[in-house]
Design a protein around this motif. Sequence first.
Motif, PDB file in Angstrom:
ATOM      1  N   SER A 115       0.826  -1.199   0.000  1.00 43.30           N
ATOM      2  CA  SER A 115       0.000   0.000   0.000  1.00 43.30           C
ATOM      3  C   SER A 115       0.865   1.257   0.000  1.00 43.30           C
ATOM      4  CB  SER A 115      -0.920  -0.007   1.220  1.00 43.30           C
ATOM      5  OG  SER A 115      -1.653   1.180   1.296  1.00 43.30           O
ATOM      6  N   GLY A 143       2.744   1.520  -3.283  1.00 48.72           N
ATOM      7  CA  GLY A 143       1.790   1.800  -4.349  1.00 48.72           C
ATOM      8  C   GLY A 143       1.350   3.257  -4.381  1.00 48.72           C
ATOM      9  N   VAL A 144       1.122   3.821  -3.213  1.00 50.75           N
ATOM     10  CA  VAL A 144       0.714   5.230  -3.140  1.00 50.75           C
ATOM     11  C   VAL A 144       1.885   6.147  -3.471  1.00 50.75           C
ATOM     12  CG1 VAL A 144      -0.031   7.051  -1.561  1.00 50.75           C
ATOM     13  CG2 VAL A 144      -1.204   4.849  -1.549  1.00 50.75           C
ATOM     14  N   ILE A 181      -1.555  -1.246  -4.989  1.00 47.69           N
ATOM     15  CA  ILE A 181      -2.661  -0.898  -4.091  1.00 47.69           C
ATOM     16  C   ILE A 181      -3.713  -2.000  -4.129  1.00 47.69           C
ATOM     17  CG2 ILE A 181      -4.503   0.781  -3.650  1.00 47.69           C
ATOM     18  CD1 ILE A 181      -2.501   2.895  -4.818  1.00 47.69           C
ATOM     19  N   SER A 216      -2.429  -4.912  -2.196  1.00 48.59           N
ATOM     20  CA  SER A 216      -2.598  -4.644  -0.772  1.00 48.59           C
ATOM     21  C   SER A 216      -4.008  -5.002  -0.310  1.00 48.59           C
ATOM     22  CB  SER A 216      -2.318  -3.161  -0.497  1.00 48.59           C
ATOM     23  OG  SER A 216      -2.608  -2.843   0.831  1.00 48.59           O
TER      24      SER A 216
END
Length: 98
Positions: free
Chosen positions: A58, A61-62, A70, A73
């Motif tokens: 996460s 990914g962000v 994401i 996740s």
Amino acid sequence: MDKEPLDRIGRLGLTVGSATCLEGAIMGKRLFRVEAGNCCDHALAQASVLMDSARRASFIGVMDNEPALIWASYFLGEMAKALMDDAHMGISKKLLAA
């Protein structure tokens, strides 16, 4: 886990095989189910690993604008929740039987 004495395996109980995760294409159907008869101790340990992996995916990914991470996740979190839910049911079943 292979090196643990047999009396310690399953000391919290065994998974019951009821928890599911990830919606299927057909309404009300799920894609995955936890297998019954697994050691709850091990299931909870694996859920912890999945949760850590979900957290890392996460974050990366962000920060790197990677939607695939994401989504990964999300899926890892769903699997971790199913493991924890099923282990909880196994632990409760063992406590009620005692």
